[in-house]
Design a protein around this motif. Sequence first.
Motif, PDB file in Angstrom:
ATOM      1  N   ILE A 194       0.844  -1.200   0.000  1.00 41.45           N
ATOM      2  CA  ILE A 194       0.000   0.000   0.000  1.00 41.45           C
ATOM      3  C   ILE A 194       0.871   1.238   0.000  1.00 41.45           C
ATOM      4  O   ILE A 194       1.876   1.302   0.707  1.00 41.45           O
ATOM      5  N   PHE A 195       0.508   2.214  -0.820  1.00 36.90           N
ATOM      6  CA  PHE A 195       1.124   3.526  -0.698  1.00 36.90           C
ATOM      7  C   PHE A 195       0.019   4.570  -0.764  1.00 36.90           C
ATOM      8  O   PHE A 195      -1.106   4.277  -1.171  1.00 36.90           O
ATOM      9  N   PHE A 196       0.329   5.764  -0.311  1.00 39.85           N
ATOM     10  CA  PHE A 196      -0.676   6.818  -0.255  1.00 39.85           C
ATOM     11  C   PHE A 196      -0.193   8.028  -1.036  1.00 39.85           C
ATOM     12  O   PHE A 196       0.990   8.360  -1.014  1.00 39.85           O
ATOM     13  N   THR A 197      -1.137   8.691  -1.723  1.00 41.04           N
ATOM     14  CA  THR A 197      -0.854   9.986  -2.308  1.00 41.04           C
ATOM     15  C   THR A 197      -1.564  11.051  -1.463  1.00 41.04           C
ATOM     16  O   THR A 197      -2.415  10.729  -0.633  1.00 41.04           O
ATOM     17  N   LEU A 198      -1.190  12.310  -1.680  1.00 44.05           N
ATOM     18  CA  LEU A 198      -1.693  13.411  -0.854  1.00 44.05           C
ATOM     19  C   LEU A 198      -2.542  14.368  -1.672  1.00 44.05           C
ATOM     20  O   LEU A 198      -2.302  14.564  -2.854  1.00 44.05           O
ATOM     21  N   ASP A 199      -3.497  14.986  -1.011  1.00 44.58           N
ATOM     22  CA  ASP A 199      -4.185  16.143  -1.566  1.00 44.58           C
ATOM     23  C   ASP A 199      -3.649  17.366  -0.816  1.00 44.58           C
ATOM     24  O   ASP A 199      -4.057  17.638   0.308  1.00 44.58           O
TER      25      ASP A 199
END
Length: 139
Positions: free
Chosen positions: A123-128
């Motif tokens: 899992i990886f996350f991107t940002l707003d």
Amino acid sequence: MSFRNWFSGKKRLDLSKRSPAVRSLIKKTIAYLRRRAEEDPTTQIRPAMLARAIGENEMMALTALDMLQSAGVTKAHLGLYCEATMHRMGEVAPGRPVPEALPCDACPGELHDLDAGTMRKEIFFTLDPEALAELKEAA
Ligand SMILES: [Zn+2]
């Protein structure tokens, strides 16, 4: 724990009923994400990376990233990586099956797959960045 859980979303981050430990975790996470967003708004955050940066274990880091996803700040993705080089091979869309095998740019002519242990999912996350900036008051 199912990967599917990480794609569910509500919309608010309400820390008022959370323990001081969780509030502290979220504050450290937000501070780290802001630093990363300043360097590169399109950065990808892996839970292990966050855990090391804020001195928590990986499960706590994942919890923080998931809470921030509920607030619309982060978004979970399921990445597929070359086991040997950690080169990113692709991404699984939510609700879609993981491909059985994929070609790898880092290993010419080779197909990697999860069963053979040559491909790993993580899992990886991107940002707003805008939502992250607006969190100032809530945090
Ligand atoms: Zn490879």
